[in-house]
Design a protein around this motif. Structure first.
Motif, mmCIF file in Angstrom:
data_model
loop_
_atom_site.group_PDB
_atom_site.id
_atom_site.type_symbol
_atom_site.label_atom_id
_atom_site.label_comp_id
_atom_site.label_asym_id
_atom_site.label_seq_id
_atom_site.Cartn_x
_atom_site.Cartn_y
_atom_site.Cartn_z
ATOM 1 N N ALA A 1 -22.109 11.476 -2.861
ATOM 2 C CA ALA A 1 -23.253 12.242 -2.376
ATOM 3 C C ALA A 1 -24.573 11.669 -2.870
ATOM 4 N N LYS A 2 -24.601 11.154 -4.102
ATOM 5 C CA LYS A 2 -25.838 10.600 -4.660
ATOM 6 C C LYS A 2 -25.641 9.181 -5.178
ATOM 7 N N ALA A 3 -24.627 8.503 -4.707
ATOM 8 C CA ALA A 3 -24.295 7.173 -5.235
ATOM 9 C C ALA A 3 -25.221 6.106 -4.661
ATOM 10 N N ALA A 4 -25.689 5.223 -5.543
ATOM 11 C CA ALA A 4 -26.481 4.071 -5.110
ATOM 12 C C ALA A 4 -25.598 2.853 -4.899
ATOM 13 N N ALA A 5 -24.406 2.875 -5.488
ATOM 14 C CA ALA A 5 -23.428 1.802 -5.329
ATOM 15 C C ALA A 5 -22.041 2.436 -5.398
ATOM 16 N N ASP A 6 -21.050 1.721 -4.958
ATOM 17 C CA ASP A 6 -19.699 2.265 -4.903
ATOM 18 C C ASP A 6 -19.113 2.384 -6.317
ATOM 19 N N PRO A 7 -18.765 3.593 -6.772
ATOM 20 C CA PRO A 7 -18.219 3.741 -8.122
ATOM 21 C C PRO A 7 -16.717 3.456 -8.205
ATOM 22 N N LEU A 8 -16.015 3.376 -7.083
ATOM 23 C CA LEU A 8 -14.559 3.232 -7.142
ATOM 24 C C LEU A 8 -14.080 1.911 -7.737
ATOM 25 N N PRO A 9 -14.703 0.764 -7.446
ATOM 26 C CA PRO A 9 -14.211 -0.473 -8.060
ATOM 27 C C PRO A 9 -14.173 -0.404 -9.581
ATOM 28 N N ARG A 10 -15.158 0.260 -10.165
ATOM 29 C CA ARG A 10 -15.160 0.378 -11.629
ATOM 30 C C ARG A 10 -14.055 1.315 -12.111
ATOM 31 N N LYS A 11 -13.739 2.341 -11.334
ATOM 32 C CA LYS A 11 -12.738 3.318 -11.741
ATOM 33 C C LYS A 11 -11.320 2.846 -11.472
ATOM 34 N N LEU A 12 -11.125 2.152 -10.347
ATOM 35 C CA LEU A 12 -9.767 1.772 -9.955
ATOM 36 C C LEU A 12 -9.410 0.341 -10.299
ATOM 37 N N GLY A 13 -10.394 -0.488 -10.574
ATOM 38 C CA GLY A 13 -10.126 -1.859 -10.990
ATOM 39 C C GLY A 13 -9.426 -2.677 -9.923
ATOM 40 N N ALA A 14 -8.248 -3.224 -10.288
ATOM 41 C CA ALA A 14 -7.527 -4.144 -9.399
ATOM 42 C C ALA A 14 -7.098 -3.451 -8.111
ATOM 43 N N LEU A 15 -6.764 -2.155 -8.180
ATOM 44 C CA LEU A 15 -6.342 -1.441 -6.975
ATOM 45 C C LEU A 15 -7.455 -1.410 -5.937
ATOM 46 N N ALA A 16 -8.679 -1.187 -6.386
ATOM 47 C CA ALA A 16 -9.814 -1.186 -5.460
ATOM 48 C C ALA A 16 -9.990 -2.556 -4.825
ATOM 49 N N ARG A 17 -9.783 -3.600 -5.614
ATOM 50 C CA ARG A 17 -9.903 -4.959 -5.076
ATOM 51 C C ARG A 17 -8.811 -5.225 -4.038
ATOM 52 N N TRP A 18 -7.599 -4.760 -4.300
ATOM 53 C CA TRP A 18 -6.513 -4.926 -3.345
ATOM 54 C C TRP A 18 -6.816 -4.174 -2.049
ATOM 55 N N MET A 19 -7.353 -2.966 -2.151
ATOM 56 C CA MET A 19 -7.686 -2.212 -0.942
ATOM 57 C C MET A 19 -8.815 -2.887 -0.179
ATOM 58 N N ARG A 20 -9.824 -3.376 -0.897
ATOM 59 C CA ARG A 20 -10.941 -4.054 -0.233
ATOM 60 C C ARG A 20 -10.463 -5.307 0.494
ATOM 61 N N ASP A 21 -9.501 -6.019 -0.110
ATOM 62 C CA ASP A 21 -8.993 -7.253 0.483
ATOM 63 C C ASP A 21 -7.763 -7.027 1.356
ATOM 64 N N ARG A 22 -7.571 -5.762 1.746
ATOM 65 C CA ARG A 22 -6.549 -5.396 2.739
ATOM 66 C C ARG A 22 -5.135 -5.749 2.284
ATOM 67 N N PHE A 23 -4.909 -5.606 0.973
ATOM 68 C CA PHE A 23 -3.609 -5.873 0.356
ATOM 69 C C PHE A 23 -3.122 -7.286 0.649
#
Length: 637
Positions: A538-560
């Motif tokens: 709601a008030k995010a200036a950047a995506d907070p999920l990569p910092r929270k999920l780490g490698a999983l977020a990278r895998w999702m971003r790169d379409r597994f």
């Protein structure tokens, strides 16, 4: 002329428009657009007449035309009018017509404007052919034409390397599925002696074991075609890359037409999957496992996988593309659970709100000078109010919130899963939560908050030719679940839905009375996804999920890493086989065999030519030498 003959006009009018535009009006933008829009508009009006005439008839006969008769194979150009085809005619021509009109504004000034509308009309003709076909051969021909026209539309900007690669990827991936589809058609014809749907269904009704030990294999081969067209795992990789085409093309492919073809085909020939499962002796270990179970789990895996990938995409069109994959997974899962009616119901409502979402995304992209990164948007609520509110309506429908259409169609699928497969029900609820999460992530980042770029800060609302289709689609996204689609389609299948009785309020709350667990589960999942998206974005200036999920977020971003996996295995294997084949062709076939034979023959010829001197003394000497040689061997023996 009988009213049913209007079906031929519905089918061939877009083809006539495509031919006329290609041959005569490509250089005239307004004429090309007018011909294409006029053709689909007349087809829509004719479809309305057909619907009004035959909606209560169950099925109408359209006199067929014999096209091919070879031995025991007779192929007719035959059309089928029943609740399935009547509904899809309205969806394809109605939603497709809105996209045609929208394209006038979106594609204005583009080089190849006439070519675009010619391809659009060809695509519409091919899709209508799939909808109306009454036999496998005509269905397959139109199936391939859809693949060809989608190749042309995805690669419309062919001078872009990414678009050229995307259209080739879509075409080749679909060919893999279509190869299995063709084998399935040949198998059914070989075993039953017919390619007409009605005759195949009658044969299986008389004798459910008519396909013998190949029943399940035939069903899975036919399903291969749906895996390609409806982009099911593991043939799902082409659909997100199809975003390289113009946004109206994305709406057309992802909403009411190409990707819906696979689901529609499965429902059209559902009788093939209803026979008892049977496997040949070579696949005896699969006995007890039906083709429908495989279809249901492939659909469920596709829905979950695509939803996870969508969570970390930043391109507005790619988010919607993976959303389409996920919703197609829902539909295929419904078919596998034995429910063609919920699948078609969701197909119809999905056509409304997904076309709306893609056209809304196109409105944003045009306003921001072709910017597609949601993190470079923001603040569009005030600058583009019509686009925002209609996009929000599509989002609410997609997330399954009542009274929007997606709630009722998705609830029908979840209710079926809760009754027949608790594991798939849990998976469906999880996908519902993820859907709400990534869609409101998109809404919060792209439309709310401050403008994140200069283009977003100066955005203006799109012109009426683009916003009017948005309003119409928003209306149907709202009411689509309450206009009797489920009951109408259900009449085509055993144990179909009865006509609804009661007030509008009773229809609105019907899911809670019919299957409260599914309705509450879907709403609870949507609430969880909405709360999570609000808290994070709601008030995010950047995506907070990569910092929270780490490698999983990278895998999702790169379409597994499916594309990388296929590049390292399938593509590399194909390249290796191609290199070996090239070496064999170049050095063994062309070199040793062809050129070697040619060279040996030429050498012998040149050698023999040396003795042809034209000198009489030389010939006399050779003759005498030959006689001496013969006498020597004769007396020696």
């Amino acid at each position: 002329m009988h009213v049913s003959d209007l079906a031929w006009i519905v089918l061939f009018l877009p083809l006539a428009a495509a031919v006329v535009i290609t041959l005569f009006t490509q250089g005239h933008d307004r004429r090309s657009a007018g011909l294409s829009i006029g053709a689909v508009a007349v087809s829509f009006l004719a479809s309305l007449v057909l619907f009004a005439e035959f909606k209560d008839a169950g099925q109408a006969a359209v006199p067929p035309v014999t096209w091919l008769s070879v031995g025991g194979l007779t192929v007719e150009l035959g059309l089928q009018l029943d609740p399935l085809s009547l509904l899809m005619l309205l969806v394809v021509t109605g939603v497709g017509g809105a996209i045609h009109i929208y394209s006038c504004g979106y594609m204005r000034g583009e080089r190849g404007f006439g070519r675009y509308f010619a391809c659009l009309s060809l695509f519409t003709f091919a899709m209508l052919g799939i909808v109306l076909a009454n036999n496998f051969v005509l269905l397959f021909i139109c199936w391939e034409l859809v693949g060809l026209s989608s190749y042309l539309l995805i690669g419309f900007w062919y001078d872009r390397p990414s678009a050229a690669e995307a259209c080739k990827k879509a075409f080749l991936t679909n060919r893999l599925g279509d190869f299995g589809f063709l084998l399935g058609i040949i198998l059914i014809w070989g075993l039953l002696g017919s390619v007409k749907f009605a005759e195949v269904q009658a044969a299986l009704s008389r004798n459910p074991q008519a396909l013998g030990a190949l029943a399940s294999l035939a069903g899975l081969l036919i399903f291969c075609g749906a895996m390609g067209k409806s982009a099911q795992f593991p043939l799902h990789v082409w659909l997100p890359d199809a975003m390289e085409g113009p946004t109206p093309v994305s709406a057309l492919i992802h909403a009411a037409t190409m990707v819906a073809a696979g689901v529609y085909m499965l429902c059209r020939i559902f009788f093939l999957f209803a026979v008892p499962p049977a496997w040949p002796d070579a696949l005896a270990w699969l006995r007890g496992f039906s083709a429908l179970e495989a279809i249901a789990w492939i659909g469920g895996v596709t829905a979950l996988l695509s939803a996870l990938i969508a969570v970390q995409q930043n391109d507005i069109k790619r988010i919607l593309a993976y959303s389409t994959l996920s919703q197609l997974g829902y539909m295929v899962m419904a078919v596998g659970l034995g429910g063609p009616t919920p699948a078609l119901f969701h197909l119809a409502t999905h056509a409304f709100f997904k076309a709306l979402l893609f056209l809304g995304a196109g409105s944003v992209i045009i306003a921001l000078h072709h910017e597609q990164d949601i993190w470079k948007m923001g603040g569009l609520t005030r600058r583009m109010p019509t686009t925002f509110w209609t996009f929000l309506a599509g989002t609410l429908a997609l997330c399954g919130l009542p009274p929007f259409s997606g709630f009722y169609s998705k609830d029908a699928i979840l209710a079926q899963a809760a009754e027949r497969n608790p594991a798939l029900f849990a998976l469906g609820v999880l996908v519902a939560a993820l859907t709400t999460f990534y869609m409101f992530r998109l809404v919060f980042v792209a439309f709310l908050g401050p403008a994140r770029s200069d283009a977003a800060g100066h955005a203006q609302e799109s012109q009426p030719v683009m916003t009017v289709p948005l309003r119409l689609l928003a209306l149907f996204s709202l009411i689509g679940g309450l206009i009797g689609i489920e009951q109408f389609v259900g009449r085509s299948f055993p144990a179909g839905q009865e006509a609804p009785t009661g007030t509008l309020v009773q229809a609105v709350v019907a899911p809670f009375a019919r299957a409260p667990l599914a309705a509450l589960g879907g709403l609870g999942a949507a609430a969880i996804g909405l709360v999570a998206a609000f808290g994070l974005y709601a008030k995010a200036a950047a995506d907070p999920l990569p910092r929270k999920l780490g490698a999983l977020a990278r895998w999702m971003r790169d379409r597994f890493y499916f594309d990388e996996l296929y590049a390292a295995t399938v593509v590399r294997a194909q390249d290796t086989v191609a290199l070996v084949a090239d070496w064999w062709d170049r050095w063994i076939i062309a070199g040793l065999i062809v050129r070697g034979t040619h060279g040996t023959t030429e050498l012998v010829g040149r050698t023999l030519r040396l003795v042809q001197t034209g000198n009489v003394q030389t010939y006399a000497f050779l003759f005498a030498a030959g006689v001496v040689f013969v006498l020597y061997f004769y007396f020696r023996r």
